[in-house]
Scaffold this motif. Structure first.
Motif: not given
Length: 303
Positions: A59-63, A100-107
């Motif tokens: 997954l790549t989050g993009f902002f 928030a995105f990185r936390q979701a990936l870690t979880q």
């Protein structure tokens, strides 16, 4: 505000490999998740995290920051201060969304990264999308304020990026998708594109229904495959698919699609996206636009 020249780009790799062995095909699946604010992250990432876990996707989050509307109107008194304030606010928003995105990936023990760009929101998302297997955007919230030519334009991403786009509703809980799928079929190029772009999901689905609404009488229109033929082709691939043919009657096609999806307990609608260019903006037309505005489940669209 000048838009030429290099723009700052932030890339941060995040959390590590999911457990288990994966095939090379699964290893190559990349999903781009377009985020416009920190509040959107939990809603946007929940169904995508389920897909990433199932298929071993990355997954790549993009902002992208975008630019304030004042930047389009030349030398207005105080505009530079307004631009600076806007950009600083967007940088803070991007930092919160990235966390928030990185936390979701870690979880979720998922692989991925976060990209932040100071660039036009829609145009940069369309350009980035060319590098990914699937693009994820959110349905605009009608209560969120101004839409259309200002800010991120998900409809234009659907029509311009050349990739399948998963649109996640702004309301509702979608812990998983692609188990019970409804395919909207009308024999068009866009419908065929959506069908084959969703094949990676259909192959693991528990139930797939192919629905055609108001099909033309034989000999009236150009030859096109029927819902029954599509279902038979899917069955040859080992996909449990069944056809339906219906008439819309006094209700709109979009209302009938959403009604049947609800009746079937579908967690994903697959459909072609149909649109046209209006000035410099691409806009969805007809049924596509209505589904985009009133969806009650994630919709995979292809144009």
């Amino acid at each position: 505000m000048p838009r030429s020249g290099a723009r700052p780009v932030s890339r941060r790799p995040t959390a590590a490999s999911a457990a288990g062995q994966r095939s090379p095909a699964m290893e190559s699946r990349d999903i781009l998740v377009v985020i416009e604010n920190a509040a959107a992250v939990p809603q946007r990432i929940a169904p995508v995290a389920a897909l990433a876990t199932r298929f071993g996707a990355r997954l790549t989050g993009f902002f992208a920051s975008g630019y304030p509307i004042m930047a389009s109107y030349g030398d207005v008194s105080g505009w530079s201060q307004l631009v600076d304030a806007y950009m600083e606010a967007q940088r803070r928003e991007a930092a919160a969304a990235g966390a928030a995105f990185r936390q979701a990936l870690t979880q979720g023990k998922l692989r991925g990264e976060w990209i932040f760009r100071e660039a036009d929101e829609t145009g940069s998302a369309v350009a980035e999308a060319a590098l990914y297997d699937l693009v994820v955007v959110g349905q605009p919230n009608p209560d969120a304020g101004l839409t259309g030519g200002i800010g991120l334009r998900p409809e234009e991403i659907v029509l311009s990026c050349g990739r399948p786009v998963l649109v996640v509703p702004y309301a509702g809980a979608f812990a998983d998708i692609g188990r019970r799928v409804l395919i909207a079929w009308n024999g068009s190029r866009e419908a065929a594109r959506a069908l084959h772009d969703s094949m990676f999901l259909l192959e693991g689905a528990e139930a797939v229904t192919v629905i055609e609404i108001d099909p033309p009488a034989p000999g009236v229109a150009a030859p096109a495959a029927s819902a029954a033929q599509v279902a038979a082709a899917l069955s040859r691939r080992g996909i449990a698919a069944k056809p339906e043919s219906d008439t819309s009657g006094d209700i709109g096609v979009e209302d009938l699609l959403l009604s049947r999806a609800s009746d079937l307990g579908a967690d994903l609608l697959v459909m072609g996206a149909y649109g046209h260019s209006r000035m410099r903006e691409f806009v969805l037309g007809g049924v596509s636009r209505s589904i985009f505005r009133h969806m009650t489940m994630p919709v995979l669209m292809a144009h």
